[in-house]
Motif scaffolding. Structure first.
Motif, PDB file in Angstrom:
ATOM      1  N   PHE A  78       0.775  23.778  30.881  1.00 32.23           N
ATOM      2  CA  PHE A  78       0.970  25.196  30.556  1.00 32.23           C
ATOM      3  C   PHE A  78      -0.188  25.697  29.695  1.00 32.23           C
ATOM      4  O   PHE A  78      -0.750  26.767  29.955  1.00 32.23           O
ATOM      5  N   LEU A  79      -0.526  24.930  28.668  1.00 33.15           N
ATOM      6  CA  LEU A  79      -1.617  25.325  27.773  1.00 33.15           C
ATOM      7  C   LEU A  79      -2.930  25.468  28.537  1.00 33.15           C
ATOM      8  O   LEU A  79      -3.642  26.461  28.388  1.00 33.15           O
ATOM      9  N   LEU A  80      -3.233  24.507  29.385  1.00 30.43           N
ATOM     10  CA  LEU A  80      -4.478  24.573  30.164  1.00 30.43           C
ATOM     11  C   LEU A  80      -4.466  25.748  31.137  1.00 30.43           C
ATOM     12  O   LEU A  80      -5.494  26.406  31.329  1.00 30.43           O
ATOM     13  N   SER A  81      -3.312  26.037  31.728  1.00 32.53           N
ATOM     14  CA  SER A  81      -3.270  27.182  32.651  1.00 32.53           C
ATOM     15  C   SER A  81      -3.481  28.488  31.900  1.00 32.53           C
ATOM     16  O   SER A  81      -4.125  29.407  32.416  1.00 32.53           O
ATOM     17  N   ILE A  82      -2.981  28.570  30.668  1.00 33.12           N
ATOM     18  CA  ILE A  82      -3.217  29.769  29.848  1.00 33.12           C
ATOM     19  C   ILE A  82      -4.700  29.879  29.499  1.00 33.12           C
ATOM     20  O   ILE A  82      -5.309  30.940  29.651  1.00 33.12           O
TER      21      ILE A  82
END
Length: 170
Positions: A78-82
């Motif tokens: 999730f963090l990387l996609s953000i």
């Protein structure tokens, strides 16, 4: 079978005008789709991260979670996609700057090969969008898998009994 349409100059001019309008409409739709995709992934990734953090803190008692690495991997995805979504905005603007230079070279300076140039930021942005989509899918799949392995049949049964009791009280 190759069938080439033969047009006179007036018909060709009209065909070019129709083509230009059609192309412009498709480009507007493509831009809208890209903007919506970026916004949706950013929103869903942020929401997924928040919901999964809430789920871990309030639904599953501390210390009783199994396979904690699944949810941790999901958070990282999730963090990387953000982060990649935010980077994509910047790279997209760089691509637009490059296309503006190409358009100026073609229309103002008469460079007939200007539109043959590869625009690296555009290529990078396409790859980033693919990566963001994959990261989001992996993240959401991880959250669902984590919930499945950590909800015991007793908890699921208790939830359905609470619903039955609530319905009887009405």
């Amino acid at each position: 079978m190759n069938t080439k349409i033969i047009r006179n100059d007036e018909e060709q001019k009209r065909a070019d005008e129709i083509h230009d309008k059609f192309r412009d409409d498709l480009l507007k739709r493509q831009l809208s789709n890209t903007e919506n995709y970026d916004k949706t992934i950013l929103t869903l990734s942020s929401s997924g991260l928040a919901i999964s953090l809430t789920f871990l803190n309030f639904i599953i008692p501390r210390g009783s979670a199994n396979y904690i690495w699944i949810i941790q991997a999901s958070w990282i995805c999730f963090l990387l996609s953000i982060i990649f979504s935010l980077i994509a905005y910047h790279v997209s603007n760089k691509a637009i700057d490059s296309y503006l230079v190409i358009a100026e070279d073609y229309y103002t300076h008469g460079d007939g090969t200007a539109f043959n140039r590869r625009v690296l930021p555009s290529i990078i942005n396409t790859w980033i969008n693919h990566i963001v989509g994959i990261l989001f899918c992996v993240a959401i799949t991880g959250v669902v898998a984590f919930v499945i392995v950590n909800l015991s049949p007793k908890e699921i049964d208790m939830t359905s009994k609470k619903v039955e009791i609530a319905n009887r009280e009405r």
